[in-house]
Scaffold this active site. Structure first.
Site, PDB file in Angstrom:
ATOM      1  N   GLY A  12      28.394 -36.092  -1.406  1.00 36.47           N
ATOM      2  CA  GLY A  12      29.404 -36.490  -0.417  1.00 36.47           C
ATOM      3  C   GLY A  12      28.699 -36.538   0.925  1.00 36.47           C
ATOM      4  N   ALA A  13      28.485 -37.761   1.439  1.00 29.98           N
ATOM      5  CA  ALA A  13      27.771 -37.899   2.715  1.00 29.98           C
ATOM      6  C   ALA A  13      28.741 -38.229   3.836  1.00 29.98           C
ATOM      7  CB  ALA A  13      26.685 -38.958   2.590  1.00 29.98           C
ATOM      8  N   GLY A  14      29.967 -37.704   3.716  1.00 29.82           N
ATOM      9  CA  GLY A  14      30.975 -37.897   4.758  1.00 29.82           C
ATOM     10  C   GLY A  14      30.737 -36.940   5.911  1.00 29.82           C
ATOM     11  N   GLY A  17      29.413 -33.427   4.581  1.00 23.35           N
ATOM     12  CA  GLY A  17      28.112 -33.570   3.915  1.00 23.35           C
ATOM     13  C   GLY A  17      26.999 -33.953   4.877  1.00 23.35           C
ATOM     14  N   ASP A  36      26.245 -40.234  -2.341  1.00 22.13           N
ATOM     15  CA  ASP A  36      27.628 -40.653  -2.164  1.00 22.13           C
ATOM     16  C   ASP A  36      27.871 -41.856  -3.055  1.00 22.13           C
ATOM     17  OD1 ASP A  36      29.720 -39.937   0.437  1.00 22.13           O
ATOM     18  OD2 ASP A  36      30.175 -41.724  -0.768  1.00 22.13           O
ATOM     19  N   ASN A  98      40.927 -34.658  -6.482  1.00 20.79           N
ATOM     20  CA  ASN A  98      39.656 -33.995  -6.192  1.00 20.79           C
ATOM     21  C   ASN A  98      39.085 -33.280  -7.418  1.00 20.79           C
ATOM     22  OD1 ASN A  98      39.549 -35.024  -3.672  1.00 20.79           O
ATOM     23  ND2 ASN A  98      39.920 -33.112  -2.574  1.00 20.79           N
ATOM     24  N   VAL A 121      32.514 -27.071  -1.621  1.00 19.62           N
ATOM     25  CA  VAL A 121      33.238 -27.092  -0.342  1.00 19.62           C
ATOM     26  C   VAL A 121      34.554 -27.879  -0.470  1.00 19.62           C
ATOM     27  CG1 VAL A 121      33.070 -27.719   2.120  1.00 19.62           C
ATOM     28  CG2 VAL A 121      31.021 -27.000   0.903  1.00 19.62           C
ATOM     29  N   SER A 122      34.617 -28.776  -1.459  1.00 13.84           N
ATOM     30  CA  SER A 122      35.793 -29.636  -1.617  1.00 13.84           C
ATOM     31  C   SER A 122      37.067 -28.807  -1.804  1.00 13.84           C
ATOM     32  CB  SER A 122      35.614 -30.549  -2.832  1.00 13.84           C
ATOM     33  OG  SER A 122      34.337 -31.152  -2.828  1.00 13.84           O
ATOM     34  N   HIS A 178      41.745 -19.546   0.851  1.00 14.27           N
ATOM     35  CA  HIS A 178      41.637 -20.288   2.097  1.00 14.27           C
ATOM     36  C   HIS A 178      43.048 -20.522   2.631  1.00 14.27           C
ATOM     37  CE1 HIS A 178      38.947 -22.344   4.592  1.00 14.27           C
ATOM     38  NE2 HIS A 178      39.015 -23.548   4.094  1.00 14.27           N
TER      39      HIS A 178
END
Ligand code: APR
Length: 311
Positions: A12-14, A17, A36, A98, A121-122, A178
């Site tokens: 994930g390069a958002g 990421g 990604d 997800n 992390v998602s 969380h």
């Protein structure tokens, strides 16, 4: 033969990421592979980051890809792939979408890097770590989720702001999931070793705790188009660093607990020793009856989410 660098894959390069890649690069944690599904995007961000290395003075190979074969033999994999919540989407919609993404990603990652440590992390975090654990078949010391480091960082930030002291001297202790069900422990949160219960009124502490619980929403409300990414990515990279450098740090992580805290086989936020063997152990502390009740509520929330998934 010289020593070889560690390899860190970030899926994930958002926002989360790409920023994680930035932190990992400037800390020189190792070579970085950004993956990604969007073509060109991880390649572009990786190249851009690499081109900052002469200016900042760090050495690393940084490359982007759409092919998981390029992630082979990673030491640490940070999974940030996933959809952020959009208007009209229920929490369950996010859970199922997800979960599907994390499942696909984990299958690929586990195939090419069977010895990696996975940091998820998602969101929804505690359920996504469970998916990664089930799908990878990895031992529990190699699968963990990032939430507590971020929650504690937010709490530390607010404590430091309130008291006008350095964030460096503030420690904070949080347990549980969380968000809503987070369980901060003010009696174990300190400034230079002094519990904040000796420095702030109960009302003030409660206000800081409430702000911490809503820390993610506070950012979303300001950004309007996405969620937090600087602090979440820094937190994930701090966990990667603890593993890569075998620091044996005590950090709150979403870790597998069976007998520990009477959780019964789920991932929840607990203090762990994080080092070269990943989650080396879960640190159990005695909770007050109120803390225990709040923690069990958190565990129930995680169980209920996981039970909706067919794993
Ligand atoms: N494989 C690889 N990447 C994927 C996949 C997949 N199967 N599915 C989606 N992605 C990518 C998207 O293309 C996107 O670039 O994941 C990236 C997610 O980035 P952003 O949309 O910018 O979201 P971000 O803010 O980074 O948050 C990512 O972290 O904190 C959590 O709740 C947050 O679940 C969210 C995740």
């Amino acid at each position: 033969m010289g020593l070889t660098r560690k390899k860190i894959t970030i899926v994930g390069a958002g926002f989360v990421g790409a920023t994680a890649a930035h932190w990992a690069a400037i800390k020189e944690l190792g070579d970085i592979c950004l993956v990604d599904i969007i073509e060109g995007m991880p390649q572009g961000k990786a190249l851009d980051l690499l081109e900052s290395s002469p200016v900042e003075g760090f050495d690393a190979q940084i490359f982007g890809t759409n092919d998981y074969a390029d992630t082979a033999n990673s030491d640490v994999v940070i999974i940030t792939a996933g959809l952020p919540r959009k208007p009209g989407m229920s929490r369950d919609d996010l859970l199922f979408k997800n979960a599907e993404i994390v499942k696909n990603v984990t299958e690929q990652v586990a195939k090419y890097s069977p010895n990696a440590y996975l940091i998820v992390v998602s969101n929804p975090l505690d359920a996504m770590v469970y998916v990664a654990y089930k799908v990878s078949g990895f031992p529990t010391n190699r699968v963990m989720g990032m939430a507590g480091v971020l929650d504690a960082a937010r709490f530390r930030t607010f404590i430091a702001m309130e008291l006008g002291v350095s964030v460096e001297d503030v420690t904070a202790f949080v347990l549980g999931g969380h968000g809503d069900t987070m369980v901060p422990l003010p009696r174990y949160s300190t400034v230079g070793g002094i519990p904040i219960t000796d420095l702030l009124s109960p009302e003030k502490i409660e206000a800081l705790v409430e702000r911490t619980r809503n820390g993610g929403a506070e950012i979303v409300n300001l950004l309007k188009t996405g969620s937090a990414f600087f602090a979440p990515s820094a937190s994930a990279v701090a966990m990667a660093e603890a593993i890569i450098k075998d620091k044996k740090r005590l950090m709150p992580c979403a870790a597998y607990c069976d007998k520990e805290y009477n959780v019964g086989g789920y991932f929840v936020g607990v203090p762990v020793i994080l080092g070269g063997n990943g989650v080396e152990r879960v640190v159990e502390i005695k909770l007050t009856p109120e803390e225990e009740a709040a923690f069990q509520k958190s565990v129930e929330a995680v169980k209920s989410l996981v039970s909706k998934l067919s794993l």
